[in-house]
Design a protein around this motif. Structure first.
Motif, PDB file in Angstrom:
ATOM      1  N   LEU A 156       6.082  12.730  -3.222  1.00 30.00           N
ATOM      2  CA  LEU A 156       4.667  13.045  -3.376  1.00 30.00           C
ATOM      3  C   LEU A 156       4.364  14.378  -2.703  1.00 30.00           C
ATOM      4  O   LEU A 156       4.773  14.615  -1.561  1.00 30.00           O
ATOM      5  N   ARG A 190      -3.466   9.954  -0.190  1.00 30.37           N
ATOM      6  CA  ARG A 190      -2.607   9.692   0.966  1.00 30.37           C
ATOM      7  C   ARG A 190      -2.823   8.288   1.507  1.00 30.37           C
ATOM      8  O   ARG A 190      -1.878   7.614   1.935  1.00 30.37           O
ATOM      9  N   GLU A 219       3.824   1.779  -1.361  1.00 26.66           N
ATOM     10  CA  GLU A 219       4.406   2.096  -2.655  1.00 26.66           C
ATOM     11  C   GLU A 219       3.758   1.243  -3.742  1.00 26.66           C
ATOM     12  O   GLU A 219       4.270   0.179  -4.113  1.00 26.66           O
ATOM     13  N   GLN A 262       0.821  -1.196   0.000  1.00 26.78           N
ATOM     14  CA  GLN A 262       0.000   0.000   0.000  1.00 26.78           C
ATOM     15  C   GLN A 262       0.862   1.255   0.000  1.00 26.78           C
ATOM     16  O   GLN A 262       0.521   2.244  -0.643  1.00 26.78           O
ATOM     17  N   TRP A 282       3.675  11.179   6.293  1.00 29.85           N
ATOM     18  CA  TRP A 282       3.339  12.438   5.631  1.00 29.85           C
ATOM     19  C   TRP A 282       3.701  13.622   6.528  1.00 29.85           C
ATOM     20  O   TRP A 282       3.443  13.598   7.734  1.00 29.85           O
ATOM     21  N   LEU A 336       9.105   8.680  -0.888  1.00 31.19           N
ATOM     22  CA  LEU A 336       9.265   7.254  -1.074  1.00 31.19           C
ATOM     23  C   LEU A 336      10.716   7.008  -1.510  1.00 31.19           C
ATOM     24  O   LEU A 336      11.442   7.962  -1.787  1.00 31.19           O
ATOM     25  N   THR A 364       4.248   5.146 -14.354  1.00 29.48           N
ATOM     26  CA  THR A 364       4.962   5.235 -13.083  1.00 29.48           C
ATOM     27  C   THR A 364       6.112   6.217 -13.216  1.00 29.48           C
ATOM     28  O   THR A 364       6.930   6.102 -14.140  1.00 29.48           O
ATOM     29  N   ASP A 377       1.552   4.654 -10.672  1.00 34.82           N
ATOM     30  CA  ASP A 377       0.968   5.881 -10.142  1.00 34.82           C
ATOM     31  C   ASP A 377      -0.401   6.166 -10.751  1.00 34.82           C
ATOM     32  O   ASP A 377      -1.359   6.473 -10.039  1.00 34.82           O
ATOM     33  N   ARG A 421      -3.752   5.691  -0.337  1.00 32.52           N
ATOM     34  CA  ARG A 421      -3.197   4.749  -1.320  1.00 32.52           C
ATOM     35  C   ARG A 421      -1.698   4.563  -1.139  1.00 32.52           C
ATOM     36  O   ARG A 421      -1.168   3.460  -1.323  1.00 32.52           O
ATOM     37  N   TYR A 422      -0.994   5.635  -0.793  1.00 31.68           N
ATOM     38  CA  TYR A 422       0.454   5.549  -0.632  1.00 31.68           C
ATOM     39  C   TYR A 422       0.865   5.296   0.825  1.00 31.68           C
ATOM     40  O   TYR A 422       2.035   5.369   1.155  1.00 31.68           O
ATOM     41  N   ILE A 437       3.667  14.144  -8.413  1.00 26.63           N
ATOM     42  CA  ILE A 437       4.592  13.058  -8.116  1.00 26.63           C
ATOM     43  C   ILE A 437       5.847  13.295  -8.941  1.00 26.63           C
ATOM     44  O   ILE A 437       5.774  13.426 -10.170  1.00 26.63           O
TER      45      ILE A 437
END
Length: 210
Positions: free
Chosen positions: A180, A140, A27, A25, A148, A175, A36, A31, A142-143, A205
């Protein structure tokens, strides 16, 4: 005793699977669809995309991703290309997580995807624009929710809440190979019509240069 050992092993397997899911989740492999940041544009399929056009200079249309170098380059050699989802694969249009979006990909002189912009469409229907700030939360998640760094800005003199809510926020997360940046805004200018408000999420990104 054997039952207890089996229970411990089972718990360990569950925790390991949970940890693997969390890593996946944090990474995701791609994208946007098969695009990507940090990978060659040559591996992106033409299927599923439509209306590729140069984002700088004359809005020249491109027949395929392979024509990326036909767009004018910035001083740093990067080319910006707008694109949409083909309605044959996305009947509702260019939608991400339920939100109409504007998409721009950035390609460097070596044909590597160096950046990606995802911005909620300011011209979407009212019911969609009202929810635009929620895309930031979905991205947020999803990654991965951890890691953060967020900053909030106070309202300026002519900025007012919308429905009691005011948002001026920027969040960043690094990452191993990408950076991001997620901006979200929800406010209204003083004296404007009730339908005239700012509700926007902008996701950028970029490659994290080591």
């Amino acid at each position: 005793m054997k039952s207890a050992r089996r229970a411990v092993i089972s718990v360990g397997l569950i925790l390991a699977i949970g940890m693997q899911a969390a890593v996946a989740q944090v990474e995701p492999e791609h994208d946007v669809r098969d695009i990507t940041v940090g990978r060659p544009v040559s591996i992106v399929s033409d299927a599923g995309y439509a209306n590729l056009s140069c984002a700088r200079g004359p809005k020249a249309k491109l027949p395929a991703w392979s024509a990326w170098d036909e767009c004018p380059a910035e001083p740093d050699g990067v080319r910006a290309i707008h694109f949409e989802f083909d309605r044959e694969t996305s009947r509702e249009g260019t939608i991400i997580a339920g939100h109409p979006v504007l998409l721009t990909v950035f390609i460097d002189g070596k044909g590597i995807v160096s950046g990606l912009d995802i911005e909620t469409d300011p011209n979407a229907r009212l019911y969609a624009r009202k929810k635009a700030f929620l895309l930031a939360t979905q991205v947020r998640s999803r990654y991965g929710g951890e890691g953060w760094a967020c900053t909030e800005r106070k309202a300026e003199a002519d900025e007012q809440p919308v429905g009691g809510v005011f948002i001026r926020e920027t969040c960043r997360k690094a990452l191993p190979d990408r950076l991001l940046t997620v901006d979200r805004n929800l406010f209204r200018r003083a004296g404007r019509d009730m339908r005239d408000f700012v509700d926007r999420t902008h996701v950028r990104i970029t490659r994290e240069m080591q």
